[in-house]
Design a protein around this motif. Structure first.
Motif, PDB file in Angstrom:
ATOM      1  N   PRO A 175       0.883  -1.342   0.009  1.00 19.17           N
ATOM      2  CA  PRO A 175       0.125  -0.159  -0.058  1.00 19.17           C
ATOM      3  C   PRO A 175       0.840   1.484   0.047  1.00 19.17           C
ATOM      4  CG  PRO A 175      -0.895  -1.412   1.576  1.00 19.17           C
ATOM      5  CD  PRO A 175       0.391  -2.109   1.167  1.00 19.17           C
ATOM      6  N   VAL A 176       0.324   2.289  -0.679  1.00 21.52           N
ATOM      7  CA  VAL A 176       1.004   3.293  -0.657  1.00 21.52           C
ATOM      8  C   VAL A 176       1.160   4.332   0.623  1.00 21.52           C
ATOM      9  CG1 VAL A 176      -1.134   4.943  -1.122  1.00 21.52           C
ATOM     10  CG2 VAL A 176       1.164   5.597  -2.033  1.00 21.52           C
ATOM     11  N   ASN A 177       0.178   3.976   1.486  1.00 27.92           N
ATOM     12  CA  ASN A 177       0.423   4.771   2.880  1.00 27.92           C
ATOM     13  C   ASN A 177       1.832   4.231   3.507  1.00 27.92           C
ATOM     14  OD1 ASN A 177      -1.761   2.383   2.447  1.00 27.92           O
ATOM     15  ND2 ASN A 177      -1.362   2.542   4.830  1.00 27.92           N
ATOM     16  N   PHE A 178       2.441   3.375   3.057  1.00 34.83           N
ATOM     17  CA  PHE A 178       3.827   3.007   3.573  1.00 34.83           C
ATOM     18  C   PHE A 178       4.830   3.294   2.720  1.00 34.83           C
ATOM     19  CE2 PHE A 178       0.696   0.082   5.612  1.00 34.83           C
ATOM     20  CZ  PHE A 178       0.812   0.393   6.916  1.00 34.83           C
ATOM     21  N   ASN A 179       5.838   3.938   3.146  1.00 33.69           N
ATOM     22  CA  ASN A 179       6.951   4.526   2.085  1.00 33.69           C
ATOM     23  C   ASN A 179       7.690   3.176   1.489  1.00 33.69           C
ATOM     24  OD1 ASN A 179       8.662   3.750   4.387  1.00 33.69           O
ATOM     25  ND2 ASN A 179       8.776   6.068   5.023  1.00 33.69           N
ATOM     26  N   GLY A 180       8.359   3.648   0.534  1.00 31.18           N
ATOM     27  CA  GLY A 180       9.000   2.633  -0.166  1.00 31.18           C
ATOM     28  C   GLY A 180      10.240   1.580   0.665  1.00 31.18           C
ATOM     29  N   ILE A 181      10.718   2.265   1.452  1.00 29.23           N
ATOM     30  CA  ILE A 181      11.608   1.373   2.389  1.00 29.23           C
ATOM     31  C   ILE A 181      11.156   0.764   3.556  1.00 29.23           C
ATOM     32  CG2 ILE A 181      13.479   3.050   1.914  1.00 29.23           C
ATOM     33  CD1 ILE A 181      12.984   4.954   4.399  1.00 29.23           C
ATOM     34  N   SER A 182       9.900   0.736   3.658  1.00 30.83           N
ATOM     35  CA  SER A 182       9.096  -0.086   4.899  1.00 30.83           C
ATOM     36  C   SER A 182       9.840  -1.524   5.107  1.00 30.83           C
ATOM     37  CB  SER A 182       7.510  -0.136   4.387  1.00 30.83           C
ATOM     38  OG  SER A 182       6.984  -0.967   5.670  1.00 30.83           O
ATOM     39  N   MET A 183      10.019  -1.621   6.264  1.00 30.11           N
ATOM     40  CA  MET A 183      10.819  -2.880   6.703  1.00 30.11           C
ATOM     41  C   MET A 183       9.575  -3.892   6.711  1.00 30.11           C
ATOM     42  SD  MET A 183      14.204  -2.246   9.125  1.00 30.11           S
ATOM     43  CE  MET A 183      13.408  -0.922  10.049  1.00 30.11           C
ATOM     44  N   ASN A 184       8.283  -3.578   6.840  1.00 37.43           N
ATOM     45  CA  ASN A 184       7.273  -4.505   6.944  1.00 37.43           C
ATOM     46  C   ASN A 184       6.944  -5.047   5.784  1.00 37.43           C
ATOM     47  OD1 ASN A 184       5.141  -5.862   8.542  1.00 37.43           O
ATOM     48  ND2 ASN A 184       3.683  -4.690   7.674  1.00 37.43           N
ATOM     49  N   TYR A 185       7.358  -4.413   4.375  1.00 35.19           N
ATOM     50  CA  TYR A 185       6.901  -5.114   3.038  1.00 35.19           C
ATOM     51  C   TYR A 185       8.001  -5.310   2.356  1.00 35.19           C
ATOM     52  CZ  TYR A 185       2.079  -3.723   4.532  1.00 35.19           C
ATOM     53  OH  TYR A 185       0.842  -3.847   5.109  1.00 35.19           O
ATOM     54  N   MET A 186       8.879  -5.646   2.930  1.00 34.64           N
ATOM     55  CA  MET A 186      10.394  -6.372   2.487  1.00 34.64           C
ATOM     56  C   MET A 186       9.875  -7.564   1.506  1.00 34.64           C
ATOM     57  SD  MET A 186      13.467  -4.977   4.334  1.00 34.64           S
ATOM     58  CE  MET A 186      14.028  -3.293   4.408  1.00 34.64           C
ATOM     59  N   GLY A 187      10.740  -8.075   0.593  1.00 41.13           N
ATOM     60  CA  GLY A 187      10.921  -9.413   0.385  1.00 41.13           C
ATOM     61  C   GLY A 187      12.015 -10.207   1.054  1.00 41.13           C
ATOM     62  N   SER A 188      12.348 -11.404   0.514  1.00 42.14           N
ATOM     63  CA  SER A 188      13.287 -12.055   1.321  1.00 42.14           C
ATOM     64  C   SER A 188      14.553 -12.499   0.352  1.00 42.14           C
ATOM     65  CB  SER A 188      12.711 -13.548   1.638  1.00 42.14           C
ATOM     66  OG  SER A 188      11.887 -13.242   2.727  1.00 42.14           O
ATOM     67  N   LEU A 189      15.759 -12.057   1.018  1.00 35.21           N
ATOM     68  CA  LEU A 189      17.015 -12.625   0.303  1.00 35.21           C
ATOM     69  C   LEU A 189      17.375 -14.026   0.749  1.00 35.21           C
ATOM     70  CD1 LEU A 189      19.263 -11.796  -1.547  1.00 35.21           C
ATOM     71  CD2 LEU A 189      20.350 -10.432   0.302  1.00 35.21           C
ATOM     72  N   GLU A 190      17.261 -15.006   0.270  1.00 36.02           N
ATOM     73  CA  GLU A 190      17.555 -16.290   0.536  1.00 36.02           C
ATOM     74  C   GLU A 190      18.958 -16.495   0.087  1.00 36.02           C
ATOM     75  OE1 GLU A 190      15.788 -18.119   2.269  1.00 36.02           O
ATOM     76  OE2 GLU A 190      13.697 -17.005   2.159  1.00 36.02           O
ATOM     77  N   TRP A 191      19.947 -16.890   0.988  1.00 31.81           N
ATOM     78  CA  TRP A 191      21.189 -17.120   0.826  1.00 31.81           C
ATOM     79  C   TRP A 191      21.389 -18.861   0.672  1.00 31.81           C
ATOM     80  CZ3 TRP A 191      25.189 -13.580   0.870  1.00 31.81           C
ATOM     81  CH2 TRP A 191      24.584 -12.238   1.278  1.00 31.81           C
ATOM     82  N   ASP A 192      22.421 -18.978  -0.337  1.00 32.83           N
ATOM     83  CA  ASP A 192      22.674 -20.354  -0.642  1.00 32.83           C
ATOM     84  C   ASP A 192      23.267 -21.168   0.343  1.00 32.83           C
ATOM     85  OD1 ASP A 192      24.715 -18.905  -1.064  1.00 32.83           O
ATOM     86  OD2 ASP A 192      25.435 -20.088  -3.069  1.00 32.83           O
ATOM     87  N   GLN A 193      24.279 -20.053   1.320  1.00 34.26           N
ATOM     88  CA  GLN A 193      24.827 -20.825   2.601  1.00 34.26           C
ATOM     89  C   GLN A 193      25.113 -19.246   3.408  1.00 34.26           C
ATOM     90  OE1 GLN A 193      28.734 -22.274   1.195  1.00 34.26           O
ATOM     91  NE2 GLN A 193      29.529 -20.431   0.845  1.00 34.26           N
ATOM     92  N   SER A 194      24.987 -19.307   4.675  1.00 35.72           N
ATOM     93  CA  SER A 194      25.169 -18.091   5.597  1.00 35.72           C
ATOM     94  C   SER A 194      26.088 -17.722   5.174  1.00 35.72           C
ATOM     95  CB  SER A 194      24.875 -18.782   7.036  1.00 35.72           C
ATOM     96  OG  SER A 194      23.593 -19.476   7.345  1.00 35.72           O
ATOM     97  N   PRO A 195      26.257 -16.239   5.276  1.00 36.38           N
ATOM     98  CA  PRO A 195      27.317 -15.509   5.251  1.00 36.38           C
ATOM     99  C   PRO A 195      28.195 -15.526   6.468  1.00 36.38           C
ATOM    100  CG  PRO A 195      25.457 -14.222   4.665  1.00 36.38           C
ATOM    101  CD  PRO A 195      24.955 -15.331   5.159  1.00 36.38           C
ATOM    102  N   GLU A 196      29.550 -15.818   6.276  1.00 32.23           N
ATOM    103  CA  GLU A 196      30.301 -16.047   7.353  1.00 32.23           C
ATOM    104  C   GLU A 196      30.718 -14.657   8.195  1.00 32.23           C
ATOM    105  OE1 GLU A 196      34.229 -17.450   6.140  1.00 32.23           O
ATOM    106  OE2 GLU A 196      33.193 -19.337   5.377  1.00 32.23           O
ATOM    107  N   LYS A 197      31.149 -14.603   9.369  1.00 32.65           N
ATOM    108  CA  LYS A 197      31.277 -13.385  10.102  1.00 32.65           C
ATOM    109  C   LYS A 197      32.449 -12.503   9.349  1.00 32.65           C
ATOM    110  CE  LYS A 197      32.602 -11.714  14.518  1.00 32.65           C
ATOM    111  NZ  LYS A 197      33.114 -12.027  15.994  1.00 32.65           N
TER     112      LYS A 197
END
Length: 737
Positions: A215-237
């Motif tokens: 919805p437009v009533n939330f700004n484009g950077i809204s953390m509630n409406y992000m997608g998911s970045l799925e890693w093939d393996q967890s990034p190391e520290k």
């Protein structure tokens, strides 16, 4: 009217238990990132076999001003990583007509007013904090931290860290490559899912588009409406957890109002900051003899009210990750305001050292601890300032927050010289983010052991595409003292006895806004709509103190122009004789006053070479009248220069001998971008109310990532005979190790 307020506040607890459907975009939009098998060269060119094996995102949706349908100009995004960096490739299609307002980095208004591409990240994947990195079609960069207030996501561009981008323009698209070092981010090393979204600014069409649709009533950077970045393996520290950022300055300073100072004082200073990543999501920042000479100059304002105003924080050490400490209270009262540290009665007090620990110690628990020590200067005792805060996520998106603040004198009798505040808040946020309400309780502790040291209430809103409504209730005791916060209405000045009296109060503030969006593409408007808000102030005994009733109507045009019509009506039971225009006039007497006034605000198309806006107002003012006009114009020679002038005029005419004054405020801004790394900022201000004429000039060269050389000139005069008050010239160099 009182009945309406009572009904609203009865409905709030009922509404607070309702859910509104969740933001499930993280399960609908997923990008599976794979480690690169070929080196990525950051040159804004797609090399052979460089990006071929990585899947593209090819479908962006409209977000603003319309949140339906697919983007007219699409964007293609690819991602990959290696052992050190996260890489992003964005190909932004268009017709070749682009707007680049400036080449200067970290300039919020110029960035969003240009064609741009941004990536928003939530590495901890809790929808509570994150980062944004963005670049314009001209290569101007911006980075910032993402924070939550209520259910809305806000960007603070004062967070700075190391990353790199390269940009190139072509006839039917522009392209950018971005590399973000893992050591720049804070994340859980064993976590395979991050929150992510991409935002495209298409300024020629005055549109913003996003990867996820919401919805437009939330700004484009809204953390509630992000997608998911799925890693093939967890990034190391990330390796390299220790960063040193030293500085050296050489300055010439003379105070012409000090008769004992007959020549400029020459001095050199050395200090710096250390950043230590204690864990992948917890950061320690240390500073020794911090220097804020390169901070932006304060923007002068006119104040014709009974209470003090507070200028925003400009110092970078206090701005980074500041939300963990500052997101308490309501818009009218802030228990913690960092500008109270190191600045007393407008005078800067040197800071010897400071430390700040911020980050997540678990996926749902975020903490912040800060300690700062100031030096004894003249009559000002040395002080130690400490603040600690936590945010514990509960339920789906709700948060329990707590804060403790302490000021302790260290060069006088310690047991008598202190001031403390403590508070606890619960912020309920529905899964969709449309509804949120914060319940809060704060108290102050001083050596006098006063009674009535409380501040409690609630603050929230409901937001849909068309209807946006909110509520604030503040109940403030006579002795809720916030030495490190903002509580301007508590202190009332008696102009006859020259005494300041603390008086508690209750604020009831409901507001509502309803928007009508146009559907016809041929229409000139994006939307138009009604707004209304009402402030009722009651004394501690429940009697009437003041009311403000406001109604307005908004128009936003497709060409980015905006217009707002406002009408206001105000009633005041003035409890103390008050001088609004200075001590030379008879104070306005105690009594009941009622007055109305109106305003017209207009801002032109920001995409044009010449941009202007105005604010015109007229009406009654206590026992007289007040009229005013503000006109602002800016001439842009894109992308290298912007030159603007602002004139703010107020004519206040009170009855009989109570005073009249014509207040003039002028400001000139001249910004030149020689390149993405070299910029020159100039500000000249003339303020008759503050009796100050000032000149500020800052040349900044970013000769290496996060490393700068500054040359700063600052001079102040009075406005009567233009006699000089002070002058300073500072050369400052920083280096990122």
């Amino acid at each position: 009217m009182k009945t309406v307020w009572i009904i609203i506040f009865i409905l709030i607890p009922i509404l607070s238990f309702s859910q509104n459907g969740g933001g499930n975009t993280r399960s609908l939009y997923k990008y599976h990132i794979k480690k690169t098998t070929n080196p990525i060269t950051l040159d804004a060119a797609i090399g052979e076999n460089e990006w071929n094996h990585h899947a593209p995102i090819t479908n962006f949706y409209n977000h603003w001003p319309n949140d339906t349908g697919q983007a007219q100009n699409q964007t293609e995004v690819k991602m990959t990583y290696d052992s050190q960096n996260l890489y992003i490739l964005a190909k932004c299609y268009d017709n070749g007509e682009r707007i680049v307002q400036s080449l200067t980095r970290d300039r919020d208004e110029d960035y969003w007013g240009s064609d741009n591409f941004s990536v928003a990240l939530d590495p901890v994947n809790t929808k509570q904090s994150g980062f944004m990195f963005g670049v314009t079609a001209g290569g101007a960069e911006i980075e910032g931290s993402l924070t939550i207030e209520g259910s809305l996501t806000w960007l603070s561009e004062n967070w700075d860290n190391k990353w790199v981008s390269k940009t190139a323009q072509f006839p039917d698209y522009w392209l950018t490559e971005i590399a973000i070092p893992f050591k720049t981010l804070r994340y859980n090393a064993n976590q395979q899912t991050w929150g992510i979204n991409f935002i495209r600014g298409d300024k020629q069409n005055n549109m913003y588009t996003t990867w996820t649709q919401f919805p437009v009533n939330f700004n484009g950077i809204s953390m509630n409406y992000m997608g998911s970045l799925e890693w093939d393996q967890s990034p190391e520290k990330a390796k390299g957890a220790f960063i040193l950022n030293p500085y050296v300055t050489s300055s010439s300073v003379r105070d012409y109002e000090d008769t004992d100072q007959t020549e400029a004082q020459l001095k050199s200073d050395l200090g710096g900051e250390v950043k230590i990543a204690l864990t992948s999501s917890l950061n320690l920042d240390l500073t020794l003899f911090p220097d804020f000479s390169n901070a932006d100059v304060d923007e002068q304002v006119t104040n014709i009210t009974r209470f003090n105003i507070f200028l925003p924080e400009q110092r970078n050490f206090f701005l980074e990750n500041n939300d963990i400490f500052s997101n308490f209270g309501t818009y009218d009262i802030k228990p913690f305001f960092s500008r109270r540290i190191g600045i007393i009665e407008g005078d800067a007090v040197p800071i010897d050292f400071g430390g700040r620990l911020t980050g997540n110690i678990s996926p749902n628990l975020r903490i912040g601890v800060m300690n700062v020590q100031t030096r004894q200067i003249g009559e000002y005792a040395s002080q130690n300032y400490s603040v600690g805060a936590f945010q514990q996520k509960v339920l789906k998106r709700s948060v329990i927050k707590g804060i403790f603040i302490n000021r302790q004198a260290t060069s006088t009798t310690p047991e008598l010289e202190y001031s403390r505040n403590a508070g606890l808040e619960f912020s309920y946020v529905s899964e969709s983010g449309k509804l949120n309400t914060t319940f809060l309780y704060h108290t102050s502790i001083t050596p006098e052991n006063y009674k009535d040291t409380h501040f409690y209430g609630l603050d929230g809103y409901y937001s849909s595409k068309r209807l946006r409504t909110g509520w604030t209730l503040n109940v403030v005791g006579d002795n809720y003292i916030t030495e490190l916060g903002i509580n301007p209405r508590l202190e009332n000045y008696n102009a006859e006895t020259e005494e300041t009296v603390r008086l508690g109060y209750t604020l009831i503030n409901p507001w509502l806004r309803y928007l009508t969006f146009t559907k016809d593409e041929d229409k000139k408007l994006n939307y138009h709509g009604l707004r209304t808000w009402h402030n009722l102030y009651l004394n501690s005994d429940g009697t009437f103190n003041e009311s403000q009733n406001n109604v307005g109507y908004d128009f936003e045009y497709k060409n980015t122009a905006r217009m707002l019509l406002l009408a206001r009506y105000r009633k005041v039971d003035l409890l103390f004789p008050t001088s609004l225009l200075g001590d030379d006039y008879t104070p306005i007497p105690i009594g009941d006053y009622s007055f109305a006034w109106s305003e017209l605000r207009y801002s032109s198309d920001v995409r044009k070479t010449f941009v202007w806006n105005t604010n015109i107002n007229y009406g009654q003012f206590f026992n007289g009248t007040r009229s005013g006009a503000m006109i602002q114009g800016s001439l842009r020679f894109r992308p290298w220069g912007s030159f603007g002038i602002t004139y703010d005029y107020n004519d206040v005419r009170l009855a009989e001998s109570f005073g009249k004054d014509k207040i003039h405020l002028m400001r000139f801004n001249g910004d030149i971008s020689f390149s993405n790394k070299l910029s020159w900022r100039n500000v000249v201000q003339y303020n008759t109310q503050g009796d100050n004429f000032s000149v500020f000039s800052r040349l900044q060269w970013r000769y290496s990532p996060m490393s700068d050389i500054f040359l700063i000139f600052n001079e102040n005069h009075d406005t009567t005979g233009l006699g000089i008050k002070n002058r300073s010239i500072v050369l400052k160099a920083t280096y990122w190790l």
